[in-house]
Scaffold this motif. Structure first.
Motif, short mmCIF file in Angstrom:
data_model
loop_
_atom_site.label_atom_id
_atom_site.label_comp_id
_atom_site.label_asym_id
_atom_site.label_seq_id
_atom_site.Cartn_x
_atom_site.Cartn_y
_atom_site.Cartn_z
N GLU A 82 0.73 -0.85 0.21
CA GLU A 82 -0.03 0.23 0.14
C GLU A 82 0.66 1.38 0.21
N LYS A 83 1.70 1.58 0.87
CA LYS A 83 2.48 2.66 0.68
C LYS A 83 3.25 2.89 -0.03
N TRP A 84 4.11 1.48 -0.21
CA TRP A 84 5.40 1.82 -1.62
C TRP A 84 4.48 1.59 -3.11
N GLU A 85 3.29 1.40 -2.57
CA GLU A 85 2.14 1.24 -4.37
C GLU A 85 2.77 0.74 -5.29
N ILE A 86 2.77 -0.96 -5.04
CA ILE A 86 2.93 -1.82 -5.38
C ILE A 86 2.17 -2.50 -5.69
N SER A 87 2.10 -2.68 -7.03
CA SER A 87 0.11 -3.99 -7.66
C SER A 87 0.48 -5.11 -8.16
N LYS A 88 1.58 -4.77 -9.23
CA LYS A 88 1.85 -5.67 -10.19
C LYS A 88 2.68 -6.61 -9.61
#
Length: 169
Positions: A82-88
């Motif tokens: 969430e905080k690091w914006e890792i979605s893939k």
């Protein structure tokens, strides 16, 4: 230590998306890359995973699968995503210290209240589709990690020139 051209240990871990990742179930065309990272407390890890997230399609285009792995708990791994914006980039968690040691990773103890009691230091393992180790880089500190763009270029060279694994003796 795992030598190149030898089979790597089995590994099965939960992912932040709710599924389970199992190494022996992977069907990569070229390689599977395991990126062991220190955890939520590590700003260098944040930068590394964000860089991988950005260039992930380049690896996918070459038939290379990548996963990030830490000793973090589910809560800490979800916060990282969430905080690091890792979605893939898949984020696996709950790597045990015993499993980390099977991979030859160094283990550290907390020096601040932001760190878990124990965690593994970083490592990158490039694994062939037959689950043999092609190459690895293991660190004792958060610093001096191979750049993923450099690994991408190296894999292009390896593939184009059928370059063998080295360091198996």
């Amino acid at each position: 230590m795992i030598l190149p051209n030898t089979e790597v240990p089995a590994l099965s871990l939960p992912l932040t998306d709710g599924s389970t990742w199992d190494l022996k179930s992977q069907k990569s065309e070229a390689f599977t890359i395991l990126v062991f990272y220190r955890g939520l407390h590590c700003p260098v890890c944040k930068k590394q995973l964000q860089e991988i997230e950005e260039i992930l399609p380049k690896f996918k285009d070459r038939g290379v699968d990548i996963i990030s792995i830490s000793c973090d708990t589910e809560k800490r791994a979800n916060l990282s995503a969430e905080k690091w914006e890792i979605s893939k980039l898949p984020i696996a968690y709950n790597l045990s210290i015993e499993e980390a040691r099977k991979w030859g990773l160094y283990v550290s103890e907390a020096i601040s209240d932001k760190e878990p009691e124990q965690f593994s230091e970083p490592g990158i393992f490039i694994i062939r589709p037959d689950f043999s180790l092609y190459a690895s880089s293991i660190q004792t500190m958060p610093f001096a990690r191979p750049q993923m763009e450099d690994i991408l270029k190296a894999l292009d060279f390896v593939t184009e020139n059928d370059y063998p694994a080295r360091g198996s003796k």
